[in-house]
Design a protein around this motif. Structure first.
Motif, PDB file in Angstrom:
ATOM      1  N   ILE A 134      86.564  13.172 -20.742  1.00  0.00           N
ATOM      2  CA  ILE A 134      87.197  14.231 -21.537  1.00  0.00           C
ATOM      3  C   ILE A 134      87.730  13.668 -22.847  1.00  0.00           C
ATOM      4  O   ILE A 134      87.551  14.265 -23.921  1.00  0.00           O
ATOM      5  CB  ILE A 134      88.331  14.905 -20.734  1.00  0.00           C
ATOM      6  N   ASP A 135      88.377  12.508 -22.781  1.00  0.00           N
ATOM      7  CA  ASP A 135      88.933  11.899 -23.995  1.00  0.00           C
ATOM      8  C   ASP A 135      87.845  11.607 -25.023  1.00  0.00           C
ATOM      9  O   ASP A 135      88.045  11.781 -26.233  1.00  0.00           O
ATOM     10  CB  ASP A 135      89.670  10.603 -23.652  1.00  0.00           C
ATOM     11  N   ALA A 136      86.681  11.182 -24.559  1.00  0.00           N
ATOM     12  CA  ALA A 136      85.580  10.890 -25.481  1.00  0.00           C
ATOM     13  C   ALA A 136      85.118  12.159 -26.187  1.00  0.00           C
ATOM     14  O   ALA A 136      84.817  12.132 -27.395  1.00  0.00           O
ATOM     15  CB  ALA A 136      84.428  10.241 -24.726  1.00  0.00           C
ATOM     16  N   LYS A 137      85.068  13.284 -25.480  1.00  0.00           N
ATOM     17  CA  LYS A 137      84.671  14.541 -26.109  1.00  0.00           C
ATOM     18  C   LYS A 137      85.745  15.019 -27.090  1.00  0.00           C
ATOM     19  O   LYS A 137      85.424  15.548 -28.166  1.00  0.00           O
ATOM     20  CB  LYS A 137      84.424  15.612 -25.046  1.00  0.00           C
ATOM     21  N   ILE A 138      87.009  14.842 -26.723  1.00  0.00           N
ATOM     22  CA  ILE A 138      88.087  15.235 -27.629  1.00  0.00           C
ATOM     23  C   ILE A 138      87.988  14.457 -28.938  1.00  0.00           C
ATOM     24  O   ILE A 138      88.172  15.024 -30.031  1.00  0.00           O
ATOM     25  CB  ILE A 138      89.460  15.008 -26.959  1.00  0.00           C
ATOM     26  N   ALA A 139      87.689  13.179 -28.853  1.00  0.00           N
ATOM     27  CA  ALA A 139      87.559  12.358 -30.060  1.00  0.00           C
ATOM     28  C   ALA A 139      86.439  12.876 -30.958  1.00  0.00           C
ATOM     29  O   ALA A 139      86.576  12.890 -32.191  1.00  0.00           O
ATOM     30  CB  ALA A 139      87.306  10.911 -29.677  1.00  0.00           C
ATOM     31  N   LEU A 140      85.338  13.324 -30.369  1.00  0.00           N
ATOM     32  CA  LEU A 140      84.240  13.866 -31.165  1.00  0.00           C
ATOM     33  C   LEU A 140      84.645  15.179 -31.835  1.00  0.00           C
ATOM     34  O   LEU A 140      84.345  15.408 -33.017  1.00  0.00           O
ATOM     35  CB  LEU A 140      83.012  14.094 -30.283  1.00  0.00           C
ATOM     36  N   ILE A 244      88.094  20.766 -10.427  1.00  0.00           N
ATOM     37  CA  ILE A 244      86.941  21.450 -11.000  1.00  0.00           C
ATOM     38  C   ILE A 244      87.242  21.852 -12.438  1.00  0.00           C
ATOM     39  O   ILE A 244      86.380  21.777 -13.326  1.00  0.00           O
ATOM     40  CB  ILE A 244      86.572  22.690 -10.160  1.00  0.00           C
ATOM     41  N   GLY A 245      88.470  22.260 -12.692  1.00  0.00           N
ATOM     42  CA  GLY A 245      88.855  22.611 -14.056  1.00  0.00           C
ATOM     43  C   GLY A 245      88.680  21.457 -15.024  1.00  0.00           C
ATOM     44  O   GLY A 245      88.268  21.650 -16.176  1.00  0.00           O
ATOM     45  N   ALA A 246      88.954  20.256 -14.565  1.00  0.00           N
ATOM     46  CA  ALA A 246      88.805  19.081 -15.434  1.00  0.00           C
ATOM     47  C   ALA A 246      87.343  18.857 -15.816  1.00  0.00           C
ATOM     48  O   ALA A 246      87.030  18.563 -16.977  1.00  0.00           O
ATOM     49  CB  ALA A 246      89.375  17.845 -14.742  1.00  0.00           C
ATOM     50  N   VAL A 247      86.423  19.004 -14.858  1.00  0.00           N
ATOM     51  CA  VAL A 247      85.015  18.798 -15.196  1.00  0.00           C
ATOM     52  C   VAL A 247      84.478  19.959 -16.023  1.00  0.00           C
ATOM     53  O   VAL A 247      83.598  19.780 -16.876  1.00  0.00           O
ATOM     54  CB  VAL A 247      84.139  18.541 -13.947  1.00  0.00           C
ATOM     55  N   ARG A 248      85.011  21.159 -15.816  1.00  0.00           N
ATOM     56  CA  ARG A 248      84.628  22.290 -16.668  1.00  0.00           C
ATOM     57  C   ARG A 248      85.109  22.064 -18.097  1.00  0.00           C
ATOM     58  O   ARG A 248      84.393  22.405 -19.056  1.00  0.00           O
ATOM     59  CB  ARG A 248      85.224  23.577 -16.118  1.00  0.00           C
ATOM     60  N   LEU A 249      86.288  21.505 -18.230  1.00  0.00           N
ATOM     61  CA  LEU A 249      86.801  21.204 -19.573  1.00  0.00           C
ATOM     62  C   LEU A 249      85.925  20.180 -20.265  1.00  0.00           C
ATOM     63  O   LEU A 249      85.630  20.296 -21.466  1.00  0.00           O
ATOM     64  CB  LEU A 249      88.244  20.696 -19.473  1.00  0.00           C
ATOM     65  N   TRP A 250      85.498  19.158 -19.531  1.00  0.00           N
ATOM     66  CA  TRP A 250      84.585  18.153 -20.100  1.00  0.00           C
ATOM     67  C   TRP A 250      83.300  18.808 -20.593  1.00  0.00           C
ATOM     68  O   TRP A 250      82.825  18.522 -21.699  1.00  0.00           O
ATOM     69  CB  TRP A 250      84.282  17.102 -19.034  1.00  0.00           C
ATOM     70  N   ALA A 251      82.741  19.712 -19.778  1.00  0.00           N
ATOM     71  CA  ALA A 251      81.494  20.376 -20.176  1.00  0.00           C
ATOM     72  C   ALA A 251      81.705  21.246 -21.403  1.00  0.00           C
ATOM     73  O   ALA A 251      80.893  21.229 -22.342  1.00  0.00           O
ATOM     74  CB  ALA A 251      80.955  21.205 -19.017  1.00  0.00           C
ATOM     75  N   ALA A 252      82.799  22.010 -21.420  1.00  0.00           N
ATOM     76  CA  ALA A 252      83.061  22.898 -22.555  1.00  0.00           C
ATOM     77  C   ALA A 252      83.303  22.096 -23.834  1.00  0.00           C
ATOM     78  O   ALA A 252      82.762  22.418 -24.898  1.00  0.00           O
ATOM     79  CB  ALA A 252      84.259  23.787 -22.254  1.00  0.00           C
ATOM     80  N   ALA A 253      84.096  21.039 -23.719  1.00  0.00           N
ATOM     81  CA  ALA A 253      84.397  20.218 -24.898  1.00  0.00           C
ATOM     82  C   ALA A 253      83.126  19.585 -25.457  1.00  0.00           C
ATOM     83  O   ALA A 253      83.001  19.390 -26.678  1.00  0.00           O
ATOM     84  CB  ALA A 253      85.415  19.143 -24.539  1.00  0.00           C
ATOM     85  N   GLY A 254      82.187  19.276 -24.585  1.00  0.00           N
ATOM     86  CA  GLY A 254      80.944  18.662 -25.033  1.00  0.00           C
ATOM     87  C   GLY A 254      80.015  19.616 -25.755  1.00  0.00           C
ATOM     88  O   GLY A 254      79.090  19.175 -26.463  1.00  0.00           O
ATOM     89  N   ILE A 255      80.233  20.915 -25.610  1.00  0.00           N
ATOM     90  CA  ILE A 255      79.382  21.891 -26.285  1.00  0.00           C
ATOM     91  C   ILE A 255      79.635  21.901 -27.790  1.00  0.00           C
ATOM     92  O   ILE A 255      78.702  22.005 -28.591  1.00  0.00           O
ATOM     93  CB  ILE A 255      79.609  23.296 -25.688  1.00  0.00           C
TER      94      ILE A 255
END
Length: 286
Positions: A134-140, A244-255
């Motif tokens: 998640i942190d890596a996606k936030i940085a992007l 599950i919310g954490a992995v959904r957040l990772w997926a959404a942030a990556g979009i």
């Protein structure tokens, strides 16, 4: 695809190649391999070296696991970053989401995760721990939209402050990477099969729910059936809504880093929808 390349594959597998489809999105071309007029192989030609390496790596793990997925019989290099893969031919029918089939789909994903628990592969991408993903996606995202990055980080902090965060550690298995109804088919006996491992990876089992939850499992009834099946096969990792919310957040942030440069507004809107859902969930709002 030139006749010479088709002939090259046909000679390698001892089949006559019959054109089937071309997947423009992934630039894959599909053939049926016939021997004496009998369908024998399903052959995929891909222009993605990464997808090719991933599929070969995944089937190296799968071939001894007694999971219902077509056997990879042969594969090869055509040059210019083009490769082919030849699988056993099966007469499949598309998946239909009945209550029984949805529960069986959950069981099948649970079997995949259980059968490959603790595995690793030099040929597959290995995901970091979920908080780090998640942190890596936030940085992007922060590189082009600082307010959006702050919004995602606030959700991250709330989701990872729950007891469910303890379940997001070092658990590893083979991930399908694109679990969904389109990658499930039924054979002539009505048994469910899973295929298309070109997005496979090694990582925490809950990562396979990242896209699935807000797509095929969007209905509470369908979600419940799928989870009932999954829990019958995979009992080591709890299915907690915050996790599950954490992995959904990772997926959404990556979009966002994908959709924003391409002006893909529909895809980006889907990511915003997931963020809004997560914000309601963590605040307890309906």
């Amino acid at each position: 695809m030139t006749r010479d390349l088709r002939a090259q594959i046909g000679t390698a597998v001892g089949c006559d190649l019959v054109p089937l489809t071309h997947d423009q999105k992934h630039n894959n071309t599909h053939f049926r391999g016939d021997r004496d007029g009998v369908p024998t192989l399903f052959i995929k030609v891909t222009d993605s070296p990464r997808s090719y390496t991933t599929e070969v790596g995944a089937h190296t793990l799968l071939h001894t696991r007694d999971l219902p997925t077509p056997t990879l019989h042969a594969h090869g290099d055509l040059g210019l970053n083009r490769h082919w893969l030849a699988y056993a031919w099966h007469d499949f029918t598309p998946f239909a989401a009945t209550p029984e089939s949805v529960e069986e789909a959950g069981r099948l994903l649970g079997r995949l995760h259980t059968a490959t628990r603790g595995e690793s592969s030099p040929h597959l991408r290995t995901h970091d721990a979920i908080p780090n993903l998640i942190d890596a996606k936030i940085a992007l995202v922060a590189e082009f939209d600082a307010p959006l990055a702050r919004r995602i980080r606030a959700l991250r902090d709330k989701l990872l402050s729950t007891p469910a965060a303890a379940h997001l550690g070092d658990e590893r298995c083979l991930l399908h990477g694109d679990m969904g109804w389109r990658n499930l088919h039924l054979d002539a006996d009505g048994s469910l099969w899973i295929f298309d491992f070109e997005h496979a990876a090694i990582g925490h089992p809950l990562l396979d729910f990242a896209k699935l939850w807000d797509r095929e499992l969007d209905s509470p009834q369908v979600r419940s059936l799928f989870l009932d099946g999954y829990r019958k096969e995979q009992r080591e990792v709890p299915i907690d809504t915050a996790a599950i919310g954490a992995v959904r957040l990772w997926a959404a942030a990556g979009i966002f880093p994908y959709a924003r440069p391409r002006d893909d507004q529909d895809f980006e809107q889907h990511a915003y929808l997931i963020l809004e859902r997560l914000e309601r969930e963590v605040s307890g709002r309906p």
